[in-house]
Design an enzyme around this catalytic site. Sequence first.
Site, mmCIF file in Angstrom:
data_model
loop_
_atom_site.group_PDB
_atom_site.id
_atom_site.type_symbol
_atom_site.label_atom_id
_atom_site.label_comp_id
_atom_site.label_asym_id
_atom_site.label_seq_id
_atom_site.Cartn_x
_atom_site.Cartn_y
_atom_site.Cartn_z
ATOM 1 N N CYS A 39 0.832 -1.209 0.000
ATOM 2 C CA CYS A 39 0.000 0.000 0.000
ATOM 3 C C CYS A 39 0.869 1.263 0.000
ATOM 4 O O CYS A 39 1.563 1.544 0.984
ATOM 5 C CB CYS A 39 -0.918 -0.037 1.222
ATOM 6 S SG CYS A 39 -1.778 1.497 1.575
ATOM 7 N N CYS A 82 0.098 3.778 2.787
ATOM 8 C CA CYS A 82 0.557 3.231 4.073
ATOM 9 C C CYS A 82 2.047 3.515 4.255
ATOM 10 O O CYS A 82 2.484 3.940 5.329
ATOM 11 C CB CYS A 82 0.339 1.719 4.140
ATOM 12 S SG CYS A 82 -1.391 1.210 4.083
#
Length: 148
Positions: free
Chosen positions: A71, A74
Site C-alpha cells: 500500500c 501506508c
Amino acid sequence: MTSQIATIVACPSCAGLNRVPAAKLGAGGKCGKCHSALFTGHPVTLTSANFAAHSVKSDIPLLIDFWASWCGPCRQMAPAFEAAAAQLEPHVRLGKLDTEAEQAIAGRYQIRSIPTLAIISKGKEIARQSGAMPQGAIVSWARQALKI
C-alpha cells in the site's frame, strides 16, 4: 498512608504486563520480565501473539495503524506514524498491524481500506479514521478522541 494507583503497561518487547504507579508513568521504567524500556517512542509491531496484551490487558489506549507493505499511502504515512509515537507516549501506545500477516485480527475489526487508524482501549474501539494523515493530524486526532 496513601496508595498510588497502578497502571498496567504491556512491554513493547516481550508483551509482559507491568504495574507502573500512575504518577511515574512519564518516567518510563523497565519491564520486570525482560528489562527493556516500557516506552521507546516507536510503534510496536502487533501480532497475534502480543495483540491482546496491548489492546485488552494494558491500561494504556492503543492506536493501531492497519497497513500492508504493498500500500503506497501506508508506506507514505509510516514516518508520520513513527514520529507521532514520541509525542503520544506514555498516554497512548502506538502499534502497527500488517493486515496481510494478521488477517484474522484485521477481519475482527472489519478493516475494509488501508491505511486505517483505530484507537482501542481495554478491547473496545473508541475511534477510527481511514486514509493517510500527516503527523500533526494523527496526534491531534488521537488527543481529541481520547480527550488528552
